[in-house]
Design an enzyme around this catalytic site. Structure first.
Site, short mmCIF file in Angstrom:
data_model
loop_
_atom_site.label_atom_id
_atom_site.label_comp_id
_atom_site.label_asym_id
_atom_site.label_seq_id
_atom_site.Cartn_x
_atom_site.Cartn_y
_atom_site.Cartn_z
N TYR A 1 39.45 -23.56 43.13
CA TYR A 1 39.16 -24.97 42.85
C TYR A 1 38.07 -25.08 41.79
CZ TYR A 1 38.51 -29.93 43.44
OH TYR A 1 38.45 -31.28 43.20
N PHE B 1 47.65 -44.74 16.94
CA PHE B 1 48.64 -44.02 17.73
C PHE B 1 48.77 -44.77 19.05
CE2 PHE B 1 50.21 -40.93 20.79
CZ PHE B 1 51.42 -40.66 20.18
N THR B 2 49.98 -44.76 19.61
CA THR B 2 50.29 -45.60 20.78
C THR B 2 49.28 -45.45 21.93
OG1 THR B 2 51.79 -43.86 21.50
CG2 THR B 2 52.76 -45.69 20.28
N ASP C 1 41.26 -36.84 16.65
CA ASP C 1 42.47 -36.57 17.44
C ASP C 1 43.03 -35.28 16.85
OD1 ASP C 1 45.03 -36.41 18.46
OD2 ASP C 1 45.34 -38.59 18.45
N LYS D 1 51.13 -30.16 21.98
CA LYS D 1 51.64 -30.04 20.62
C LYS D 1 51.24 -28.67 20.05
CE LYS D 1 52.06 -34.71 21.05
NZ LYS D 1 51.20 -35.67 21.73
N ARG E 1 60.07 -45.29 16.07
CA ARG E 1 58.65 -45.45 15.72
C ARG E 1 58.58 -46.63 14.76
NH1 ARG E 1 55.28 -42.14 19.12
NH2 ARG E 1 56.08 -43.88 20.26
N PHE F 1 57.89 -49.08 24.43
CA PHE F 1 58.95 -48.23 23.88
C PHE F 1 59.47 -47.21 24.89
CE2 PHE F 1 56.27 -44.48 23.26
CZ PHE F 1 55.01 -45.05 23.24
C1 LIG Z 1 50.85 -36.98 21.91
C2 LIG Z 1 49.71 -37.57 21.25
C3 LIG Z 1 48.62 -38.07 21.98
C4 LIG Z 1 48.62 -38.18 23.50
O1 LIG Z 1 48.77 -36.97 24.13
P1 LIG Z 1 49.59 -36.76 25.49
O2 LIG Z 1 49.41 -35.30 25.75
O3 LIG Z 1 51.00 -37.15 25.23
O4 LIG Z 1 48.97 -37.60 26.54
C5 LIG Z 1 47.54 -38.54 21.26
N1 LIG Z 1 47.53 -38.56 19.92
C6 LIG Z 1 48.57 -38.12 19.19
C7 LIG Z 1 48.51 -38.17 17.71
C8 LIG Z 1 49.69 -37.62 19.83
O5 LIG Z 1 50.74 -37.21 19.10
#
Ligand SMILES: *Cc1c(COP(=O)(O)O)cnc(C)c1O
Length: 470
Positions: free
Chosen positions: A85, A137-138, A228, A271, A395, A462
């Site tokens: 933990y 970004f969303t 980011d 990613k 998008r 979306f």
């Molecule tokens: C995917 C993404 C996020 C959010 O990350 P998650 O792992 O999906 O929660 C933030 N910023 C960008 C540019 C992304 O592509």
């Protein structure tokens, strides 16, 4: 960093072909259903590709998030998970990898990127403050808004034009940013939200010169920059390829220099870090770290796992070291470019230059007869799936959502359909099939009609919205 094998081989043979720096050890069979079945599946899914069953998809380019193929080393690392933990050894490996490659001092693990966005925004935004950024970004903007912030787009204007060939369309417009600082007063600016590469602009990079100048400007005004870092390996690769003075630096060296100009970063490890789940947040300021480390316990988990299993943290640590290698990034971006070149040869309208993680089809140019509030990009995604079983994502206006004040649709300049390429998953032959599917849909574009939205969720619509044919 050693010389790239690919580069050396290309030189020896006197030509420029290249192949992936890995071979396939395990395969996952794909199922292909017929066109009529796909038509039914698309209708049942409300013409939203997020609502399809993945088993009904042939080539899945919905996202490059969490869809990477892990290496044999990463899978071996999964067996070394320390599921304690507190104080798992895998956390320390992750911490070390982030420090070594990104250069930040303090690391907070999170379950994925949006977990990190939640923590940082709740901590650094005061009600009513502005958050300038190089395009929204969303999930990022939503977390900024939920924390009381107001997002302001300060990306250069070239980013909004799919045909502009600017090599760094992710750059911040520094004049626009400085005007905002002056007009609103810096006490009303929470921080600068910088993304590399810029997903919503088509995977477009930020130059080193731009981030350096941004640092200078923010220092003069006393404003922090948070990055980011989701696709920073790809951003660093573009700097190596396109910016003067970086051709002989490795992606890893460029990454570290870039991150130095920022005060911290949030990361979706799903990613560039080559894993199926995970994320992290990293800052250089101890006081801020202390607050974040406290908050993570409420929303994610203890500060040495943050919602990840020990084995997942190990896979991220190994994924960072693998993902940043020049050969890896070159093959990754090269595959995207390969698909882009096929489409450009057929004069199919896509965002140029081709970005790092995806091809973005310009749905406005595809369907000039479909008005934006009949969802051209959503329509294109549905058409492509029905034709060839290839899944992409909208998008455009659906992703942009509604203005929180007026309740009206936001009408983004870019109305795009994204084909995101998972890392280390598909072959060149898959890319050929995708290109041919797009061509078929393009050839029948004039007969295509738009969609009507019949169900709309409140947040990030979306993902779950439903549509009907007109
Ligand atoms: C995917 C993404 C996020 C959010 O990350 P998650 O792992 O999906 O929660 C933030 N910023 C960008 C540019 C992304 O592509």
């Amino acid at each position: 960093m050693s010389d790239s094998i690919l580069h050396t081989m290309g030189q020896q043979l006197g030509r420029r072909s290249w192949a992936e720096p890995w071979k396939i050890k395990m395969v996952e069979p794909l199922r292909v259903i017929g066109q009529e079945e796909r038509q039914h599946a698309m209708k049942d899914a409300g013409y939203n590709t997020f609502l399809l069953r993945s088993e009904d998809v042939y080539i899945d380019l919905l996202t490059d998030s969490g869809t990477s193929a892990m290496s044999d080393r990463q899978w071996a690392g999964m067996m070394l998970g320390d599921e304690a933990y507190a104080g798992s050894r895998n956390f320390y490996h992750l911490e070390e990898a982030v420090r070594d490659y990104y250069g930040y001092k303090y690391i907070v693990p999170t379950h994925q990127g949006r977990g990190a966005e939640h923590l940082i925004n709740q901590t650094v935004i005061k009600q009513g403050q502005f958050v300038p950024g190089n395009m929204y970004f969303t999930t990022t903007r939503l977390h900024q808004e939920l924390a009381g912030g107001i997002f302001v787009d300060v990306i250069i204007k070239e980013a909004h034009d799919p045909n502009d060939l600017h090599p760094f369309k992710g750059n911040v417009d520094l004049d626009k940013l400085e005007t905002l600082f002056k007009e609103r007063g810096v006490e009303n600016i929470a921080y600068v939200s910088l993304a590399g590469t810029v997903n919503m602009a088509g995977g477009q990079p930020v130059s080193m010169a731009n981030v350096k100048a941004l640092r200078g400007l923010c220092d003069r005004y006393g404003v922090a920059i948070y990055l980011d870092a989701t696709r920073m390996f790809e951003n660093a690769y573009f700097i190596q390829q396109r910016e003067e003075g970086y051709a002989n630096k490795s992606v890893a060296e460029i990454l570290k220099e870039f991150c130095q100009y920022t005060d911290g970063a949030w990361m979706s490890a799903k990613k560039d870090n080559l894993v199926n789940i995970g994320g992290w947040l990293a800052v250089n300021d101890y006081e801020l770290f202390d607050q974040l480390r406290n908050l993570v316990v409420i929303y994610e988990g203890l500060h040495t796992y943050g919602g990840m299993a020990g084995r997942d943290m190990e896979a991220v640590a190994i994924g960072i070291a693998e993902g940043v290698q020049d050969d890896q990034v070159r093959a990754r971006v090269g595959q995207v470019e390969y698909l882009g070149t096929l489409l450009l040869d057929w004069e199919i309208p896509i965002v140029k230059p081709v970005g790092g993680h995806a091809i973005f089809l310009d749905a406005r140019a595809f369907y000039p007869h479909i008005p934006q509030d009949e969802f051209p990009a959503q329509t294109l995604a549905a058409q492509l799936y029905t034709d060839s079983g290839v899944r992409g994502m909208e998008r455009g206006i659906v992703s942009a959502g509604r203005d929180p004040d007026t309740g009206e649709h936001r009408y983004p300049a870019l109305e795009l359909m994204r084909l995101a390429i998972p890392r280390r998953v598909y072959t060149q032959a898959h890319m050929d099939v995708v290109a041919e599917g797009v061509k078929t849909v393009y050839d029948s574009r004039e007969a295509t009609r738009g969609l009507k939205m019949v169900y709309e969720p409140k947040y990030l619509r979306f993902f779950q919205a439903r549509f009907e044919a007109q």
